[in-house]
Design a protein around this motif. Structure first.
Motif, short mmCIF file in Angstrom:
data_model
loop_
_atom_site.label_atom_id
_atom_site.label_comp_id
_atom_site.label_asym_id
_atom_site.label_seq_id
_atom_site.Cartn_x
_atom_site.Cartn_y
_atom_site.Cartn_z
N PRO A 26 0.82 -1.24 0.00
CA PRO A 26 0.00 0.00 0.00
C PRO A 26 0.84 1.27 0.00
CG PRO A 26 -0.87 -1.58 1.56
CD PRO A 26 0.44 -2.13 1.11
N THR A 71 1.22 4.09 -3.05
CA THR A 71 0.96 5.51 -2.77
C THR A 71 2.14 6.38 -3.21
OG1 THR A 71 -0.47 4.97 -0.91
CG2 THR A 71 0.46 7.18 -0.96
N SER A 119 -7.79 9.97 -10.75
CA SER A 119 -9.13 9.50 -10.38
C SER A 119 -9.14 8.00 -10.12
CB SER A 119 -10.13 9.85 -11.48
OG SER A 119 -10.19 11.24 -11.68
N PHE A 159 -6.64 6.11 -9.08
CA PHE A 159 -5.81 5.68 -7.95
C PHE A 159 -5.98 6.57 -6.72
CE2 PHE A 159 -3.63 4.05 -11.72
CZ PHE A 159 -3.45 2.72 -11.36
N GLU A 160 -7.06 7.35 -6.68
CA GLU A 160 -7.27 8.24 -5.54
C GLU A 160 -7.41 7.46 -4.24
OE1 GLU A 160 -10.47 11.64 -4.03
OE2 GLU A 160 -10.80 10.50 -5.86
N ARG A 161 -8.16 6.37 -4.26
CA ARG A 161 -8.35 5.57 -3.05
C ARG A 161 -7.04 4.94 -2.59
NH1 ARG A 161 -14.14 2.36 -3.88
NH2 ARG A 161 -15.45 4.23 -4.06
N ARG A 162 -6.20 4.57 -3.53
CA ARG A 162 -4.90 4.01 -3.17
C ARG A 162 -4.06 5.02 -2.42
NH1 ARG A 162 -4.05 -1.56 -3.58
NH2 ARG A 162 -5.07 -2.35 -5.45
N VAL A 174 -5.16 7.66 -0.63
CA VAL A 174 -5.73 7.88 0.72
C VAL A 174 -5.45 6.69 1.62
CG1 VAL A 174 -7.85 8.29 1.98
CG2 VAL A 174 -7.49 9.42 -0.21
N GLY A 175 -5.61 5.47 1.09
CA GLY A 175 -5.37 4.28 1.89
C GLY A 175 -3.92 4.16 2.32
N THR A 195 -3.24 6.77 5.03
CA THR A 195 -3.87 6.37 6.29
C THR A 195 -3.05 5.30 6.99
OG1 THR A 195 -6.03 6.89 5.36
CG2 THR A 195 -5.98 5.52 7.33
#
Length: 292
Positions: free
Chosen positions: A210, A214, A276, A278-281, A283-284, A287
């Protein structure tokens, strides 16, 4: 003689003065969010729609919609070789930068996070201090160094500095990931005969995926959108990256506003799609770094 006992009246139920909470949240928050989204997307929409207009339409009504729609501006840009050559240069620079940042950052983070030596804190602080020095501050000495190395008008002249300036962010993100790996896993791997390099490839790299994704995405987007460094290093149009090519195209076709808007919108689309997806990647990964 009989005695009567006064019975206290039963207390009345106290009605709550609190307003019931709406199941979908505060409407004001949504209104504010919509206003912010509209303000952020309006320039992007204007550029994209402007590419479907003619120069006469833009001069007559700068804020109007295409009437009629004209796709010739986009076709002219896509048919020409300039746009695709600059896309290729940006892709090569971004991919090479990403590979270098992830590889070097992961190895350096592994040493800082898992090895115990006296200068570990100083080394980590040194990389953290690199966040305070953006590329614009060091552009003049950086230009002189690249010129002395003979990397002018070469993609290597922008790839190497981009790797160096992206390493602090990469290490700051990856070190918490690697520190969060339990020591028991490392001890068990060593008991089974695994070397430090084997532990790195078999355990550290999969567990740090992860954070690696990122940092790779951030390095790719940073290299793709880089403008200051290519502006100083690249003087030959054959080696222009896409952000620098937009500026050159706008200067060359300054009277053809519609075609400039079409070229600009096409140059934005790859970065918008990539971010768009890989945005969740991102943030994850951030985090996980904070939790680690």
């Amino acid at each position: 003689m009989t005695t009567t006992t006064a019975v206290a009246p039963a207390p009345r139920p106290v009605l709550s003065k609190l307003k019931p909470k709406l199941p979908w949240g505060n409407p004001g928050t949504y209104v504010l969010a919509v206003i912010v989204i509209v303000l952020l997307l309006s320039p992007v929409a204007y550029i994209i729609l402007g590419g479907f207009r003619t120069n006469a339409q833009i001069s007559t009504d700068p804020s109007g919609f295409p009437s009629p729609w004209n796709i010739n501006n986009y076709i002219d840009v896509l048919v020409g070789s300039v746009f695709w050559r600059q896309v290729l240069n940006s892709t090569i620079a971004a991919l090479t930068t990403t590979i270098g940042v992830v590889t070097l950052g992961l190895m350096a983070s592994y040493v800082i996070a898992r090895y115990k030596f006296n200068a570990r804190g100083i080394l980590y602080s040194l990389f953290a201090a690199g966040l305070m020095f953006p590329m614009t501050v060091a552009i003049t000495p950086l230009y002189l160094v690249i010129k002395n190395l003979g990397l002018m008008n070469n993609l290597g002249g922008i790839i190497l500095p981009q790797i160096a300036f992206a390493l602090p962010t990469t290490i700051i993100i990856l070190v918490p990931f690697l520190r969060a790996i339990p020591d028991e896993i490392e001890e068990a791997a060593f008991i089974d005969g695994c070397s430090r390099i084997g532990f790195f490839w078999r355990m550290v790299v999969p567990l740090a995926v992860p954070g690696v994704i990122t940092t790779g995405i951030l390095a790719f987007i940073g290299s793709w959108n880089g403008y200051i460094l290519p502006l100083f290093i690249l003087n030959n149009e054959a080696s222009f990256t896409l952000p620098l090519g937009v500026q050159s195209f706008a200067s060359q076709y300054s009277v053809d506003t519609a075609k400039v808007l079409a070229f600009t919108s096409l140059s934005m689309i790859p970065a918008l799609i990539f971010f768009s997806l890989f945005e969740r990647r991102i943030v994850g990964g951030l985090t996980g770094a904070v939790k680690g």
